[in-house]
Design an enzyme around this catalytic site. Structure first.
Site, mmCIF file in Angstrom:
data_model
loop_
_atom_site.group_PDB
_atom_site.id
_atom_site.type_symbol
_atom_site.label_atom_id
_atom_site.label_comp_id
_atom_site.label_asym_id
_atom_site.label_seq_id
_atom_site.Cartn_x
_atom_site.Cartn_y
_atom_site.Cartn_z
ATOM 1 N N CYS A 11 18.848 45.924 -25.020
ATOM 2 C CA CYS A 11 18.252 46.987 -25.838
ATOM 3 C C CYS A 11 16.743 46.840 -26.016
ATOM 4 O O CYS A 11 15.979 47.792 -25.784
ATOM 5 C CB CYS A 11 18.958 47.075 -27.189
ATOM 6 N N HIS A 37 19.597 45.627 -32.970
ATOM 7 C CA HIS A 37 19.697 46.656 -31.923
ATOM 8 C C HIS A 37 18.576 47.670 -32.102
ATOM 9 O O HIS A 37 18.091 47.896 -33.208
ATOM 10 C CB HIS A 37 21.054 47.360 -31.990
ATOM 11 N N HIS A 89 19.284 54.357 -25.287
ATOM 12 C CA HIS A 89 19.402 52.928 -25.581
ATOM 13 C C HIS A 89 20.353 52.261 -24.601
ATOM 14 O O HIS A 89 21.100 52.924 -23.870
ATOM 15 C CB HIS A 89 19.874 52.699 -27.033
#
Length: 392
Positions: A304, A352, A364
């Protein structure tokens, strides 16, 4: 003569000891309980599908957290290795200069000896801890030329600085070893969490997997609904801002509705930001479909924070490697005022991140086993959003 004692009913013996009936019953109960405990688990003991889903999600979350720690340890290790290499190169150069200074002093010592000044031979001189001490002790400093005195001073300085650099290099090597240990631990943690999650998923039946897919579909639909609602709110805010801007133009005092809007609205991103964001988003879109691989920074796969770092790097903006640091690399804005290019961070431990593309959606790299994709920022519920950061 007959005994007057009553005869006792024989009972079972345990380890040679006669046991009464009450004890026998107790032993029987213990045996039954033991058999029950050792029996194979029934369907009632099996965790529900929802529990398995929560456990798997939690393991993936833990793996992602471990991934960011791995990224941090890897970055720390790389920096420390570079520092060690620099120090060792410096030590080598200083050692060379030290040897050259030593040779020059040796030639001075030999010359003094040949003139009968009493200086010990060159070998003895070079083995001394401090050449200057030798000269001082022989009271010959006053006989030395300025160039010779300068050479002694230079030698002593080089000797001191070389020793200091060597000590610094030794400490840096120790730190590097610790960083490498942290890196190894973080890597093992990621792998363990991912293995546990995969094992749980592998135990699901085909019917359970189908039910799980249905649950995931419901979540995606709910996330899409919330994204659409956010898009409507943002559109309403833009329209209100335009109206307030017009009202502000007619109100030289600056009072009125535009003033109240300023108190609740973050400063809009300027044209420069929009240009950079467009480049970052173009990069992110080009990565859609590439696999998530923990610790990866492209070009074939990403995690990520590797994706967001690469996206903004393409726009000329340098972001730190990890989510822990990226969250501090810009200005925090309300979710309702997120603009394309902003970074959306998730969970309390900030493990994240995705890049906002507008209309409540982001690009993402979700988790292991998935691919870079567009998705609602509410993919894991509204409460999972930690913050939105404008990085440039």
């Amino acid at each position: 003569m007959a005994s007057h004692r009553k005869s006792r009913t024989p009972g079972p013996r345990v380890a040679g000891i006669r046991t009464p009936a009450l004890a026998t019953a107790a032993l029987t109960s213990v045996a039954l309980l033991s058999q029950t405990a050792n029996a194979a688990p029934t369907d009632d003991d099996k965790p529900s599908l929802e529990e398995v889903e929560r456990k798997v999600d939690d393991l993936y979350r833990q793996a992602e957290s471990a991934t960011e720690k791995y990224n941090a340890a890897k970055e720390r290790t790389a920096k420390q290795r570079k520092r060690v290499d620099t120090l060792l190169d410096d030590v080598a150069k200083r050692t060379q200069r030290l040897n050259e200074a030593r040779e020059e002093l040796g030639s001075f010592a030999a010359a003094q000896y040949r003139t009968g000044a009493g200086i010990p031979d060159t070998a003895t001189f070079l083995l001394a801890d401090s050449p200057q001490d030798v000269f001082d002790q022989r009271q010959l400093m006053d006989r030395m030329t300025g160039r010779q005195k300068e050479a002694v001073d230079d030698y002593v300085t080089q000797q001191s600085e070389t020793m200091r650099t060597r000590q610094e290099a030794t400490k840096s090597l120790e730190t590097l070893t610790e960083s490498q240990g942290d890196l190894k631990t973080a890597k093992a943690t990621v792998q363990r969490k991912l293995t546990d999650a995969r094992e749980l998923m592998a135990k699901l039946t085909a019917e359970e997997k189908a039910r799980l897919a249905a649950i995931e579909k419901e979540k995606r639909e709910e996330a899409a609904r919330k994204a659409a609602e956010l898009a409507r709110q943002q559109q309403a805010q833009r329209e209100a801002a335009q109206q307030d801007s017009g009202a502000g133009t007619q109100d030289p005092s600056g009072s009125g509705s535009s003033g109240s809007s300023a108190s609740t609205t973050a400063p809009p991103a300027d044209a420069s930001y929009a240009t950079k964001a467009e480049k970052a988003l173009a990069f992110a879109r080009a990565q859609i479909g590439k696999p998530y691989v923990w610790g990866a920074t492209g070009p074939d796969s990403y995690d990520c924070s590797g994706l967001t770092q690469g996206a903004w790097k393409s726009a000329g903006v340098t972001l730190p490697r990890t989510t822990f640091d990226q969250v501090d690399a810009g200005t925090t804005v309300p979710v309702s005022q997120a603009q394309p290019g902003d970074l959306v961070f998730f969970y309390d431990d900030v493990t994240h991140v995705g890049i906002y593309i507008g209309n409540g959606k982001m690009i993402h790299a979700p988790k292991p086993g998935t691919y870079v994709r567009e998705e609602s920022i509410f993919y894991d519920g509204e409460s999972s959003i930690h913050s939105v950061v404008r990085p440039a």
